[in-house]
Write an enzyme that holds these catalytic residues in place. Structure first.
Site, PDB file in Angstrom:
ATOM      1  N   GLY A  46     -24.724  -9.195  -9.171  1.00 55.19           N
ATOM      2  CA  GLY A  46     -23.418  -9.962  -9.279  1.00 55.19           C
ATOM      3  C   GLY A  46     -23.812 -11.376  -8.152  1.00 55.19           C
ATOM      4  N   GLN A  51     -21.480 -17.707  -2.219  1.00 59.07           N
ATOM      5  CA  GLN A  51     -22.843 -17.381  -1.820  1.00 59.07           C
ATOM      6  C   GLN A  51     -23.790 -18.258  -1.538  1.00 59.07           C
ATOM      7  OE1 GLN A  51     -22.313 -13.106  -3.920  1.00 59.07           O
ATOM      8  NE2 GLN A  51     -23.487 -12.692  -2.349  1.00 59.07           N
ATOM      9  N   CYS A  91     -24.825  -6.258  -1.026  1.00 60.98           N
ATOM     10  CA  CYS A  91     -24.425  -7.354  -1.253  1.00 60.98           C
ATOM     11  C   CYS A  91     -25.670  -8.296  -0.898  1.00 60.98           C
ATOM     12  CB  CYS A  91     -23.366  -7.919  -0.251  1.00 60.98           C
ATOM     13  SG  CYS A  91     -22.905  -9.595  -0.553  1.00 60.98           S
ATOM     14  N   LEU A  92     -26.066  -9.360  -1.826  1.00 62.69           N
ATOM     15  CA  LEU A  92     -27.343 -10.194  -1.576  1.00 62.69           C
ATOM     16  C   LEU A  92     -26.965 -11.109  -0.315  1.00 62.69           C
ATOM     17  CD1 LEU A  92     -27.804 -11.604  -5.051  1.00 62.69           C
ATOM     18  CD2 LEU A  92     -29.083  -9.853  -3.960  1.00 62.69           C
ATOM     19  N   HIS A 133     -15.914  -6.904  -6.196  1.00 63.41           N
ATOM     20  CA  HIS A 133     -16.592  -7.284  -5.053  1.00 63.41           C
ATOM     21  C   HIS A 133     -16.859  -8.860  -5.131  1.00 63.41           C
ATOM     22  CE1 HIS A 133     -20.530  -6.844  -2.511  1.00 63.41           C
ATOM     23  NE2 HIS A 133     -20.649  -8.106  -2.911  1.00 63.41           N
ATOM     24  N   GLU A 134     -16.996  -9.365  -6.168  1.00 68.53           N
ATOM     25  CA  GLU A 134     -17.631 -10.829  -6.289  1.00 68.53           C
ATOM     26  C   GLU A 134     -16.364 -11.478  -5.994  1.00 68.53           C
ATOM     27  OE1 GLU A 134     -20.594 -11.303  -6.088  1.00 68.53           O
ATOM     28  OE2 GLU A 134     -21.342  -9.548  -6.617  1.00 68.53           O
ATOM     29  N   HIS A 137     -15.507 -12.316  -2.599  1.00 67.72           N
ATOM     30  CA  HIS A 137     -16.322 -13.680  -2.006  1.00 67.72           C
ATOM     31  C   HIS A 137     -15.558 -14.618  -2.131  1.00 67.72           C
ATOM     32  CE1 HIS A 137     -20.092 -11.637  -0.932  1.00 67.72           C
ATOM     33  NE2 HIS A 137     -20.278 -11.100  -1.998  1.00 67.72           N
TER      34      HIS A 137
END
Ligand code: NI
Length: 164
Positions: A46, A51, A91-92, A133-134, A137
């Site tokens: 994701g 991000q 997470c990235l 989660h996304e 952000h």
């Protein structure tokens, strides 16, 4: 196709609240494709526009094994429901850190596709967790915010040292 640069915690730009997408044009389509390619290349399941330093309400997710079931969600609105489940998250923007977070098992998703058409569906399990989660952000929130301040402090320190 462009691979986008992913911001890393504790970059303050990750704390920006995203604004709604109002223009559904070719540039949006290109950007959504770039987000997907960036997510697959990372590799991740994701990615939120926040991000990659674009503060618009856009997320992409694909939790399939074969990486052939992408979802691009514009202006997503979530109604989570059901039991809370605990799962390991990463997470990235918080590379190589994994920890347990509680999320709702199910979520009803209302959003738009890249052309601006309304979409609505329910998601369970990993897809549900990933979408929640996304969407965090887009509010400037990271999964480490759910951990104790002691743990979060350690993670922040580690990433700061690594970035040096
Ligand atoms: Ni993330």
């Amino acid at each position: 196709m462009t691979l986008l640069k992913i911001l890393h915690h504790p970059d303050p730009r990750l704390r920006t609240k995203a604004t709604p997408v109002q223009t559904f044009d070719a540039a949006l389509e290109v950007f959504a494709q770039d987000m997907l390619q960036t997510m697959y290349a990372a590799p991740g399941i994701g990615l939120a526009a926040t991000q990659v330093n674009v503060h618009k309400r856009i997320i992409v997710v694909d939790v399939s094994e074969e990486k052939n079931r992408p979802h691009t969600l514009i202006n997503p609105v979530l109604e989570p429901y059901g039991n809370k489940i605990k799962g390991e998250e990463g997470c990235l923007s918080v590379p190589e850190i994994y920890d347990s977070v509680e999320r709702f098992e199910h979520v009803n998703v209302k959003a738009q596709d890249v052309a601006g058409n309304p979409v609505e569906f329910t998601a369970d399990g990993m897809l549900s967790v990933c979408i929640q989660h996304e969407c965090d952000h887009l509010e400037g929130k990271l999964f480490v915010d759910y951990l104790s301040s002691l743990k979060r402090g350690r993670i922040t320190k580690k990433l700061r040292e690594r970035a040096r």
